[in-house]
Design a protein around this motif. Structure first.
Motif, PDB file in Angstrom:
ATOM      1  N   LYS A  23       7.830 -34.980  16.840  1.00 26.45           N
ATOM      2  CA  LYS A  23       7.554 -34.363  18.128  1.00 26.45           C
ATOM      3  C   LYS A  23       8.526 -33.202  18.321  1.00 26.45           C
ATOM      4  N   LEU A  24       7.974 -31.991  18.425  1.00 27.08           N
ATOM      5  CA  LEU A  24       8.765 -30.771  18.511  1.00 27.08           C
ATOM      6  C   LEU A  24       8.564 -30.121  19.873  1.00 27.08           C
ATOM      7  N   LEU A  25       9.615 -29.466  20.358  1.00 18.08           N
ATOM      8  CA  LEU A  25       9.529 -28.724  21.612  1.00 18.08           C
ATOM      9  C   LEU A  25      10.315 -27.431  21.473  1.00 18.08           C
ATOM     10  N   SER A  26       9.706 -26.331  21.897  1.00 19.29           N
ATOM     11  CA  SER A  26      10.395 -25.043  21.975  1.00 19.29           C
ATOM     12  C   SER A  26      10.420 -24.617  23.431  1.00 19.29           C
ATOM     13  N   TYR A  27      11.630 -24.218  23.921  1.00 18.08           N
ATOM     14  CA  TYR A  27      11.766 -23.959  25.355  1.00 18.08           C
ATOM     15  C   TYR A  27      12.800 -22.872  25.615  1.00 18.08           C
ATOM     16  N   ASN A  28      12.352 -21.787  26.224  1.00 25.45           N
ATOM     17  CA  ASN A  28      13.248 -20.778  26.769  1.00 25.45           C
ATOM     18  C   ASN A  28      13.624 -21.249  28.173  1.00 25.45           C
TER      19      ASN A  28
ATOM     20  N   LEU B  77      -0.868 -20.425  26.575  1.00 30.12           N
ATOM     21  CA  LEU B  77      -0.196 -19.573  27.552  1.00 30.12           C
ATOM     22  C   LEU B  77       1.054 -20.277  28.082  1.00 30.12           C
ATOM     23  N   THR B  78       2.180 -19.573  28.056  1.00 29.03           N
ATOM     24  CA  THR B  78       3.457 -20.173  28.472  1.00 29.03           C
ATOM     25  C   THR B  78       4.235 -19.330  29.474  1.00 29.03           C
ATOM     26  N   PHE B  79       3.831 -18.074  29.685  1.00 28.02           N
ATOM     27  CA  PHE B  79       4.619 -17.169  30.532  1.00 28.02           C
ATOM     28  C   PHE B  79       3.697 -16.371  31.446  1.00 28.02           C
ATOM     29  N   PRO B  80       4.079 -16.211  32.740  1.00 29.91           N
ATOM     30  CA  PRO B  80       5.206 -16.848  33.426  1.00 29.91           C
ATOM     31  C   PRO B  80       4.871 -18.284  33.792  1.00 29.91           C
ATOM     32  N   SER B  81       5.876 -19.091  33.989  1.00 24.42           N
ATOM     33  CA  SER B  81       5.663 -20.529  34.154  1.00 24.42           C
ATOM     34  C   SER B  81       4.836 -20.859  35.396  1.00 24.42           C
ATOM     35  N   TRP B  82       4.944 -20.041  36.454  1.00 23.66           N
ATOM     36  CA  TRP B  82       4.247 -20.351  37.701  1.00 23.66           C
ATOM     37  C   TRP B  82       2.757 -20.000  37.643  1.00 23.66           C
ATOM     38  N   GLN B  83       2.362 -19.133  36.710  1.00 22.44           N
ATOM     39  CA  GLN B  83       0.950 -18.784  36.515  1.00 22.44           C
ATOM     40  C   GLN B  83       0.798 -18.193  35.115  1.00 22.44           C
ATOM     41  N   PRO B  84       0.793 -19.040  34.077  1.00 21.77           N
ATOM     42  CA  PRO B  84       0.840 -18.542  32.693  1.00 21.77           C
ATOM     43  C   PRO B  84      -0.313 -17.594  32.360  1.00 21.77           C
ATOM     44  N   GLN B  85       0.051 -16.435  31.814  1.00 20.71           N
ATOM     45  CA  GLN B  85      -0.926 -15.412  31.437  1.00 20.71           C
ATOM     46  C   GLN B  85      -0.706 -14.888  30.024  1.00 20.71           C
ATOM     47  N   ARG B  86       0.444 -15.228  29.423  1.00 19.12           N
ATOM     48  CA  ARG B  86       0.759 -14.687  28.087  1.00 19.12           C
ATOM     49  C   ARG B  86       1.207 -15.807  27.158  1.00 19.12           C
ATOM     50  N   ALA B  87       0.775 -15.721  25.915  1.00 19.82           N
ATOM     51  CA  ALA B  87       1.183 -16.670  24.877  1.00 19.82           C
ATOM     52  C   ALA B  87       2.263 -16.007  24.035  1.00 19.82           C
ATOM     53  N   ILE B  88       3.526 -16.138  24.464  1.00 20.59           N
ATOM     54  CA  ILE B  88       4.614 -15.464  23.752  1.00 20.59           C
ATOM     55  C   ILE B  88       5.602 -16.449  23.133  1.00 20.59           C
ATOM     56  N   ASP B  89       5.436 -17.743  23.408  1.00 19.75           N
ATOM     57  CA  ASP B  89       6.249 -18.771  22.760  1.00 19.75           C
ATOM     58  C   ASP B  89       5.391 -19.413  21.676  1.00 19.75           C
ATOM     59  N   HIS B  90       5.979 -19.577  20.475  1.00 17.50           N
ATOM     60  CA  HIS B  90       5.175 -20.031  19.340  1.00 17.50           C
ATOM     61  C   HIS B  90       5.906 -21.083  18.518  1.00 17.50           C
TER      62      HIS B  90
ATOM     63  N   LEU C   6      -0.878 -29.619  20.361  1.00 15.27           N
ATOM     64  CA  LEU C   6      -0.170 -28.392  20.701  1.00 15.27           C
ATOM     65  C   LEU C   6      -0.524 -28.055  22.145  1.00 15.27           C
ATOM     66  N   ARG C   7       0.486 -28.017  23.021  1.00 12.57           N
ATOM     67  CA  ARG C   7       0.204 -27.757  24.425  1.00 12.57           C
ATOM     68  C   ARG C   7       1.457 -27.261  25.136  1.00 12.57           C
ATOM     69  N   ALA C   8       1.248 -26.585  26.243  1.00  9.21           N
ATOM     70  CA  ALA C   8       2.343 -26.209  27.133  1.00  9.21           C
ATOM     71  C   ALA C   8       2.506 -27.292  28.189  1.00  9.21           C
ATOM     72  N   LEU C   9       3.738 -27.532  28.585  1.00  2.96           N
ATOM     73  CA  LEU C   9       4.010 -28.525  29.615  1.00  2.96           C
ATOM     74  C   LEU C   9       4.103 -27.819  30.966  1.00  2.96           C
TER      75      LEU C   9
ATOM     76  N   ASP D  46      11.399 -19.587  33.692  1.00  2.00           N
ATOM     77  CA  ASP D  46      10.254 -18.686  33.819  1.00  2.00           C
ATOM     78  C   ASP D  46       9.279 -18.839  32.654  1.00  2.00           C
ATOM     79  N   HIS D  47       9.596 -19.691  31.681  1.00  4.83           N
ATOM     80  CA  HIS D  47       8.678 -20.060  30.607  1.00  4.83           C
ATOM     81  C   HIS D  47       8.287 -21.521  30.768  1.00  4.83           C
ATOM     82  N   GLN D  48       7.087 -21.880  30.315  1.00  3.69           N
ATOM     83  CA  GLN D  48       6.751 -23.280  30.129  1.00  3.69           C
ATOM     84  C   GLN D  48       7.135 -23.691  28.709  1.00  3.69           C
ATOM     85  N   PRO D  49       7.613 -24.915  28.512  1.00  2.02           N
ATOM     86  CA  PRO D  49       7.934 -25.377  27.158  1.00  2.02           C
ATOM     87  C   PRO D  49       6.667 -25.603  26.346  1.00  2.02           C
TER      88      PRO D  49
END
Length: 274
Positions: free
Chosen positions: A12-17, A207-220, A232-235, A241-244
């Motif tokens: 189980k992997l997680l990437s988080y800004n 989609l992970t950014f911005p966290s309050w209304q994700p519009q961009r897939a910039i975390d990979h 594979l999903r965003a939390l 300001d990013h979703q993990p």
């Protein structure tokens, strides 16, 4: 949590800004609440506690924009804080961009598997302050190589940085690259990187950014093609300001890792250093 050891198992992997532990609820807050990026505040610790609770079910967590100990964090190493409160036995950090005593941004790693080696790399670019951590788990042809990175805002610098990372990992058979790329999966630099490094981006863009209304897939999370992805999903949380970005990966029988350590309230986390 799924045990790994011997032959490859699921991880189980997680990437988080984590934005240094500061949440943002709308674009105007980057201006109206900019003081929170340079001064300590109570919300930051509360967010870190919430993040620690969130990540405790994962095997490996890649962190970006952790504060490595400066005025704004109350001189707290946030990677160590999260490892302690989420009960990870192994952690490490890479300090990249330091602004006097005010801010010290970097990458972080939390792991329930003991790393065999960690290398810190400074990424190229006209503006210094970007880095990548290259982590090896296990040995030989069955080792897993993991890269934690945070790329530049400019396209030319990102392309240079990804070319550099590709040169580091292209010869390894089992690779995972996790982080904030500041660019979408269809961008020229990300597609070129996947080709040069021999990696794939599994599934549809998340989609992970911005966290309050994700519009961009910039975390990979990019992986070698011999790895099978079961999730594979965003939390949907707003501690940053990013979703993990969460992924469950089946490494297959070709990967063998060191023993797995679960949570232990009596175990103090150890900073790994090569």
């Amino acid at each position: 949590m799924i045990v790994v050891g011997g032959a490859g198992r699921q991880l189980k992997l997680l990437s988080y800004n984590i934005q240094a532990g500061t949440s943002t609820g709308r674009y105007r807050e980057y201006v109206t609440r900019s003081w929170r990026q340079v001064l300590p505040n109570n919300q930051r610790v509360a967010n870190l506690d919430s993040i620690a609770e969130l990540v405790r079910d994962y095997d490996i967590v890649a962190l970006q924009e952790v504060d490595c100990g400066s005025l704004r964090s109350g001189f707290l190493n946030q990677a160590k804080y999260l490892a302690t409160h989420a009960q990870f036995p192994w952690w490490s950090h890479q300090g990249n961009r330091k602004v006097g005593i005010v801010a010290h941004a970097g990458n972080g790693l939390l792991s329930r598997i003991e790393p065999s080696e960690i290398e810190e790399h400074r990424l190229p670019g006209a503006i210094p302050g970007r880095g990548a951590m290259v982590v090896r788990f296990g040995a030989g042809e069955k080792a897993l190589w993991l890269v934690v990175l945070h790329l530049a805002l400019g396209r030319r610098a990102r392309a240079q940085q990804l070319d550099y990372v590709a040169s580091l990992v292209r010869s390894y058979p089992h690779v995972v690259v996790m982080g904030d790329f500041n660019s979408g999966p269809g961008s020229r630099e990300v597609r070129s990187f996947c080709d040069k490094a021999g990696l794939v981006r599994p599934g549809e863009p998340v989609l992970t950014f911005p966290s309050w209304q994700p519009q961009r897939a910039i975390d990979h999370i990019l992986v070698s093609p011999n790895m099978q992805i079961s999730e594979l999903r965003a939390l949907p949380v707003t501690f940053s300001d990013h979703q993990p970005l969460s992924m469950t990966v089946d490494l297959g029988d070709d990967v063998a890792l060191p023993g797995h350590s679960g949570s232990d309230q009596n175990q103090y986390p150890t900073e790994y250093s090569s």
